[in-house]
Design a protein around this motif. Structure first.
Motif, PDB file in Angstrom:
ATOM      1  N   ARG A  13       0.828  -1.199   0.000  1.00  0.00           N
ATOM      2  CA  ARG A  13       0.000   0.000   0.000  1.00  0.00           C
ATOM      3  C   ARG A  13       0.869   1.259   0.000  1.00  0.00           C
ATOM      4  O   ARG A  13       0.615   2.214  -0.740  1.00  0.00           O
ATOM      5  N   GLN A  14       1.919   1.261   0.819  1.00  0.00           N
ATOM      6  CA  GLN A  14       2.812   2.411   0.883  1.00  0.00           C
ATOM      7  C   GLN A  14       3.598   2.574  -0.421  1.00  0.00           C
ATOM      8  O   GLN A  14       3.800   3.696  -0.899  1.00  0.00           O
ATOM      9  N   PHE A  15       4.012   1.459  -0.989  1.00  0.00           N
ATOM     10  CA  PHE A  15       4.743   1.501  -2.254  1.00  0.00           C
ATOM     11  C   PHE A  15       3.882   2.086  -3.359  1.00  0.00           C
ATOM     12  O   PHE A  15       4.311   2.975  -4.113  1.00  0.00           O
ATOM     13  N   PHE A  16       2.648   1.612  -3.459  1.00  0.00           N
ATOM     14  CA  PHE A  16       1.742   2.134  -4.481  1.00  0.00           C
ATOM     15  C   PHE A  16       1.460   3.611  -4.237  1.00  0.00           C
ATOM     16  O   PHE A  16       1.328   4.396  -5.181  1.00  0.00           O
ATOM     17  N   GLY A  17       1.375   3.995  -2.962  1.00  0.00           N
ATOM     18  CA  GLY A  17       1.033   5.370  -2.620  1.00  0.00           C
ATOM     19  C   GLY A  17       2.065   6.388  -3.068  1.00  0.00           C
ATOM     20  O   GLY A  17       1.719   7.548  -3.320  1.00  0.00           O
ATOM     21  N   ARG A  18       3.315   5.994  -3.170  1.00  0.00           N
ATOM     22  CA  ARG A  18       4.345   6.974  -3.567  1.00  0.00           C
ATOM     23  C   ARG A  18       4.720   6.859  -5.050  1.00  0.00           C
ATOM     24  O   ARG A  18       5.707   7.464  -5.485  1.00  0.00           O
ATOM     25  N   HIS A  19       3.948   6.095  -5.812  1.00  0.00           N
ATOM     26  CA  HIS A  19       4.177   6.022  -7.252  1.00  0.00           C
ATOM     27  C   HIS A  19       2.948   6.538  -7.999  1.00  0.00           C
ATOM     28  O   HIS A  19       1.817   6.336  -7.576  1.00  0.00           O
ATOM     29  N   THR A  20       3.205   7.189  -9.109  1.00  0.00           N
ATOM     30  CA  THR A  20       2.119   7.730  -9.917  1.00  0.00           C
ATOM     31  C   THR A  20       1.442   6.617 -10.714  1.00  0.00           C
ATOM     32  O   THR A  20       1.989   5.513 -10.877  1.00  0.00           O
ATOM     33  N   ASN A  21       0.268   6.926 -11.223  1.00  0.00           N
ATOM     34  CA  ASN A  21      -0.418   5.962 -12.081  1.00  0.00           C
ATOM     35  C   ASN A  21       0.426   5.610 -13.296  1.00  0.00           C
ATOM     36  O   ASN A  21       0.464   4.453 -13.736  1.00  0.00           O
ATOM     37  N   GLU A  22       1.090   6.592 -13.841  1.00  0.00           N
ATOM     38  CA  GLU A  22       1.927   6.351 -15.017  1.00  0.00           C
ATOM     39  C   GLU A  22       3.052   5.376 -14.688  1.00  0.00           C
ATOM     40  O   GLU A  22       3.349   4.459 -15.474  1.00  0.00           O
ATOM     41  N   GLU A  23       3.678   5.558 -13.517  1.00  0.00           N
ATOM     42  CA  GLU A  23       4.764   4.664 -13.117  1.00  0.00           C
ATOM     43  C   GLU A  23       4.252   3.241 -12.872  1.00  0.00           C
ATOM     44  O   GLU A  23       4.908   2.262 -13.252  1.00  0.00           O
ATOM     45  N   LEU A  24       3.090   3.120 -12.257  1.00  0.00           N
ATOM     46  CA  LEU A  24       2.535   1.798 -11.986  1.00  0.00           C
ATOM     47  C   LEU A  24       2.101   1.108 -13.273  1.00  0.00           C
ATOM     48  O   LEU A  24       2.259  -0.115 -13.422  1.00  0.00           O
ATOM     49  N   ARG A  25       1.546   1.887 -14.210  1.00  0.00           N
ATOM     50  CA  ARG A  25       1.207   1.293 -15.517  1.00  0.00           C
ATOM     51  C   ARG A  25       2.449   0.769 -16.215  1.00  0.00           C
ATOM     52  O   ARG A  25       2.417  -0.296 -16.847  1.00  0.00           O
ATOM     53  N   ALA A  26       3.547   1.494 -16.087  1.00  0.00           N
ATOM     54  CA  ALA A  26       4.789   1.064 -16.723  1.00  0.00           C
ATOM     55  C   ALA A  26       5.285  -0.249 -16.117  1.00  0.00           C
ATOM     56  O   ALA A  26       5.796  -1.122 -16.836  1.00  0.00           O
ATOM     57  N   LEU A  27       5.139  -0.394 -14.798  1.00  0.00           N
ATOM     58  CA  LEU A  27       5.530  -1.650 -14.169  1.00  0.00           C
ATOM     59  C   LEU A  27       4.630  -2.789 -14.646  1.00  0.00           C
ATOM     60  O   LEU A  27       5.105  -3.883 -14.964  1.00  0.00           O
ATOM     61  N   LEU A  28       3.333  -2.538 -14.706  1.00  0.00           N
ATOM     62  CA  LEU A  28       2.400  -3.578 -15.131  1.00  0.00           C
ATOM     63  C   LEU A  28       2.630  -3.985 -16.591  1.00  0.00           C
ATOM     64  O   LEU A  28       2.577  -5.170 -16.934  1.00  0.00           O
ATOM     65  N   ALA A  29       2.863  -3.011 -17.443  1.00  0.00           N
ATOM     66  CA  ALA A  29       2.982  -3.277 -18.880  1.00  0.00           C
ATOM     67  C   ALA A  29       4.401  -3.625 -19.317  1.00  0.00           C
ATOM     68  O   ALA A  29       4.594  -4.173 -20.403  1.00  0.00           O
ATOM     69  N   GLY A  30       5.384  -3.287 -18.494  1.00  0.00           N
ATOM     70  CA  GLY A  30       6.768  -3.492 -18.885  1.00  0.00           C
ATOM     71  C   GLY A  30       7.329  -2.347 -19.695  1.00  0.00           C
ATOM     72  O   GLY A  30       8.493  -2.371 -20.098  1.00  0.00           O
ATOM     73  N   THR A  31       6.533  -1.326 -19.939  1.00  0.00           N
ATOM     74  CA  THR A  31       6.946  -0.138 -20.672  1.00  0.00           C
ATOM     75  C   THR A  31       5.924   0.959 -20.413  1.00  0.00           C
ATOM     76  O   THR A  31       4.820   0.683 -19.934  1.00  0.00           O
ATOM     77  N   PHE A  32       6.283   2.189 -20.696  1.00  0.00           N
ATOM     78  CA  PHE A  32       5.332   3.277 -20.498  1.00  0.00           C
ATOM     79  C   PHE A  32       4.216   3.188 -21.543  1.00  0.00           C
ATOM     80  O   PHE A  32       4.479   3.080 -22.743  1.00  0.00           O
ATOM     81  N   VAL A  33       2.997   3.208 -21.059  1.00  0.00           N
ATOM     82  CA  VAL A  33       1.834   3.125 -21.942  1.00  0.00           C
ATOM     83  C   VAL A  33       0.813   4.163 -21.508  1.00  0.00           C
ATOM     84  O   VAL A  33       0.799   4.621 -20.365  1.00  0.00           O
ATOM     85  N   GLY A  34      -0.042   4.531 -22.444  1.00  0.00           N
ATOM     86  CA  GLY A  34      -1.101   5.476 -22.129  1.00  0.00           C
ATOM     87  C   GLY A  34      -2.209   4.827 -21.322  1.00  0.00           C
ATOM     88  O   GLY A  34      -2.363   3.606 -21.295  1.00  0.00           O
ATOM     89  N   ALA A  35      -2.985   5.652 -20.655  1.00  0.00           N
ATOM     90  CA  ALA A  35      -4.094   5.158 -19.831  1.00  0.00           C
ATOM     91  C   ALA A  35      -5.269   4.752 -20.706  1.00  0.00           C
ATOM     92  O   ALA A  35      -5.499   5.335 -21.767  1.00  0.00           O
ATOM     93  N   VAL A  36      -6.008   3.744 -20.242  1.00  0.00           N
ATOM     94  CA  VAL A  36      -7.247   3.351 -20.905  1.00  0.00           C
ATOM     95  C   VAL A  36      -8.410   3.611 -19.949  1.00  0.00           C
ATOM     96  O   VAL A  36      -8.244   3.616 -18.734  1.00  0.00           O
ATOM     97  N   GLU A  37      -9.573   3.832 -20.525  1.00  0.00           N
ATOM     98  CA  GLU A  37     -10.752   4.075 -19.704  1.00  0.00           C
ATOM     99  C   GLU A  37     -11.130   2.799 -18.952  1.00  0.00           C
ATOM    100  O   GLU A  37     -11.006   1.696 -19.474  1.00  0.00           O
ATOM    101  N   ARG A  38     -11.605   2.972 -17.724  1.00  0.00           N
ATOM    102  CA  ARG A  38     -11.985   1.807 -16.926  1.00  0.00           C
ATOM    103  C   ARG A  38     -13.357   1.273 -17.303  1.00  0.00           C
ATOM    104  O   ARG A  38     -13.571   0.073 -17.440  1.00  0.00           O
ATOM    105  N   ASP A  39     -14.330   2.152 -17.446  1.00  0.00           N
ATOM    106  CA  ASP A  39     -15.724   1.712 -17.530  1.00  0.00           C
ATOM    107  C   ASP A  39     -16.221   1.528 -18.951  1.00  0.00           C
ATOM    108  O   ASP A  39     -17.298   1.985 -19.304  1.00  0.00           O
ATOM    109  N   ILE A  40     -15.437   0.907 -19.768  1.00  0.00           N
ATOM    110  CA  ILE A  40     -15.929   0.510 -21.086  1.00  0.00           C
ATOM    111  C   ILE A  40     -16.691  -0.792 -20.898  1.00  0.00           C
ATOM    112  O   ILE A  40     -16.117  -1.813 -20.545  1.00  0.00           O
ATOM    113  N   SER A  41     -17.993  -0.763 -21.081  1.00  0.00           N
ATOM    114  CA  SER A  41     -18.799  -1.954 -20.853  1.00  0.00           C
ATOM    115  C   SER A  41     -19.761  -2.163 -22.011  1.00  0.00           C
ATOM    116  O   SER A  41     -19.942  -1.299 -22.859  1.00  0.00           O
ATOM    117  N   LEU A  42     -20.379  -3.317 -22.013  1.00  0.00           N
ATOM    118  CA  LEU A  42     -21.292  -3.664 -23.101  1.00  0.00           C
ATOM    119  C   LEU A  42     -22.690  -3.133 -22.873  1.00  0.00           C
ATOM    120  O   LEU A  42     -23.558  -3.259 -23.716  1.00  0.00           O
TER     121      LEU A  42
END
Length: 605
Positions: free
Chosen positions: A567-596
């Protein structure tokens, strides 16, 4: 100027015709004595209005005879109002066809002629005979499937209408019920599964939990609430039943009066997750034990009387008084005191737990000398009749016949003699209920998913098992406590909003086909650092989720500072930084609530 009238006037001036003669023909200006008036068009009844009308017209709890008649006549004899509304207050839902929401229309998937039956288990307390009855019903009528839910219920699946009366009667015979496990009623009362056993607890609240259950559960006074109503009461210091996400959360605290220590409760109201997560609001009140029942009734009565919460099913939970109708903690307290007819003492400072990672897995001493409890990890909450019977047998042989389940979907055998602990632990582990499990197995929660739920977008139960096994193989040395919650749609039945890593089911198109995918939220917590998980803008297909989590946790291992937790680790990183960790590279944000399409509020346990 009214633009519509301007153009109408221009048209009539150009044609030389009278405006009134075109809008209201002259012959219509005077009523003709024998001319029939055109029929009035009835307003279209909304889904919310229909459900409110049906609830007002019948308390389904009074009509077990109708269920028996349906059982004699077959599934096709069941009217829509029972399938869509009345069965729910009985803890019964029609089961989906395995495709989930996308297989139907209007935000709900197709139903099979089978039912999910949810068994109400207040505070998670069970006797061995009750466990055996559930096992028998799961084997006889449920194709060997039983699920422990995040509200300490147990769900059966594949139940037919022909077998439903026998299921209900068998449960009643051992003191169990499904009444109020679903529907617009007071749901199962949750609490610490170690109530009365924990040497560090402030008070054993299980008697109060059972008293609240008797007061509201199945009580016709509270049959017709605006929506579901969830209550948690705990005397433990760890708040393992998550009072922050309940409509009523009661947590034990103490105060000094005349040199003596007095136990009471802090009251929180208006918590809930789903598509609009909201942490419960603490009121400035100290609730004495003998005030708990009138206070709980008072909050329920405020909820029941709120007409503004009966306008929309999507905004009918108690939390919307705070989110949309301007209520404050002070206003709610004033209204509560008016309802109960007496004033409450001001609140006391309480010790809020720093982090909530309490899965109760393992062998631990109780406050009773010579006794321990043995907690088994039930991966994804899925348990078999054979495992249930084994737990009941072990509880009878080595303890006093009591079994408990938890909001993290695990199972405990309590009051075990210390010298027998290893025998119980080994037997459970051999049966696929490990007492020593990885952090991934212990921390993973999943909702019902599209296997059975008509509202889900993704399959979750098998996915949870596969994901856990992948992470165990990839990160065998990872030991940080982790809450990994999987939910199959935006309704958050898997409680992804309060997880370290919460993944929310989506559908995306890949190579021309719709496939399961998950959207990531991180950093959710309850307790002292309570907060809703952050949507970080990253989404990936289900088959690549292990890759993303592996990259994220490897990043945590290499970049953490000191002893900081996730929780503390996530708290001191930006969304952009966390997306980069998840994706393995810097990527743009996608919308969350795209639904059918619109997804109605869910069926969480």
């Amino acid at each position: 100027m009214n633009v519509g009238f301007f153009f109408l006037g221009a048209h009539f001036r150009d044609t030389g015709e009278s405006f009134m003669s075109q809008v209201i023909p002259e012959e219509s200006l005077e009523a003709k004595p024998n001319e029939a008036k055109p029929p009035e068009t009835k307003p279209v009844e909304t889904k919310t209005q229909r459900i409110e009308r049906l609830k007002r017209s019948k308390n389904a709890w009074d009509h077990f005879d109708e269920i028996q008649q349906f059982a004699r006549s077959g599934f096709d004899s069941i009217p829509p109002e029972w399938l869509g509304t009345y069965f729910r207050s009985w803890g019964v839902y029609t089961q989906g066809d395995g495709v989930g929401v996308i297989g139907g229309k209007n935000g709900e998937g197709k139903a099979l002629p089978f039912f999910m039956v949810r068994i109400r288990i207040p505070n998670g307390l069970m006797r061995s005979e009750q466990v055996r009855t559930i096992a028998t019903l799961a084997e006889k009528y449920g194709q060997g499937v039983a699920d422990i839910t995040v509200r300490q219920n147990i769900q059966l699946h594949w139940v037919t209408i022909e077998s439903l009366p026998d299921v209900l009667q068998s449960l009643w015979n051992v003191g169990l019920t499904t009444t109020g496990a679903c529907g617009d009623v007071a749901r199962n009362i949750t609490g610490c599964p170690l109530a009365g056993l924990d040497g560090d607890e402030i008070i054993d609240t299980s008697p109060l939990a059972l008293q609240i259950d008797r007061e509201l559960g199945g009580n016709s006074e509270f049959y017709n609430l605006p929506r579901k109503f969830k209550i948690s009461i705990t005397g433990c210091r760890h708040w393992c039943s998550y009072p922050e996400i309940n409509d009523i959360g009661l947590t034990a605290t103490t105060r000094r009066r005349a040199g003596k220590s007095e136990v009471g409760f802090t009251l929180r109201v208006g918590g809930g997750l789903s598509t609009n997560p909201h942490l419960a609001v603490a009121l400035d009140a100290f609730i004495k034990p003998d005030q708990v029942i009138p206070v709980v009734r008072g909050v329920a009565e405020i909820f029941r009387a709120s007409e503004v919460l009966r306008v929309s099913r999507e905004k009918a939970r108690l939390k919307f008084l705070f989110l949309e109708h301007g209520w404050t903690a002070d206003a709610f307290l004033a209204e509560l005191q008016r309802h109960i007819g007496f004033s409450l003492d001001p609140g006391e400072r309480e010790e809020i737990p720093a982090d909530i990672h309490r899965d109760h897995v393992g062998v631990h001493a109780q406050k009773q000398p010579g006794l321990v409890y043995v907690g088994a990890s039930v991966l994804r909450g899925r348990i078999t009749p054979q495992q249930l019977n084994l737990a009941a047998d072990l509880a009878d042989r080595y303890a006093d016949g009591h079994v408990r389940n938890t909001v993290m979907q695990n199972l405990l055998i309590v009051n075990v003699r210390k010298e027998s602990a290893s025998l119980v632990a080994d037997a459970l582990t051999l049966a696929g209920l490990p007492v020593q499990a990885s952090v991934f197995a212990r921390g993973t929660i999943s909702c019902t998913g599209s296997e059975f739920c008509k509202l889900a977008l993704t399959e979750t139960k098998s996915f949870a098992r596969w994901l856990t096994e992948e992470l165990e193989e990839r990160l065998p040395a990872f030991e940080e406590q982790l809450k990994l919650h999987i939910t199959g749609c935006p309704n958050s039945c898997g409680q992804h909003w309060i997880a370290d890593i919460g993944i929310e089911g989506k559908k995306i198109k890949q190579n021309g086909k719709m496939v399961d995918a998950y959207y990531f939220c991180v950093g959710g917590s309850v307790g002292q650092f309570a907060g809703i998980a952050r949507p970080v803008g990253y989404r990936c297909t289900a088959d690549t989720v292990p890759d993303a989590i592996e990259r994220l946790l490897e990043g945590f291992n290499t970049r953490r500072e000191g002893n900081e937790n996730l929780r503390q680790f996530f708290g001191r990183h930006t969304n952009e930084e966390l997306r980069a960790l998840l994706a393995g590279t810097f990527v743009g944000a996608v919308e969350r609530d795209i639904s059918l399409g619109p997804v109605p509020h869910g069926v969480e346990g």
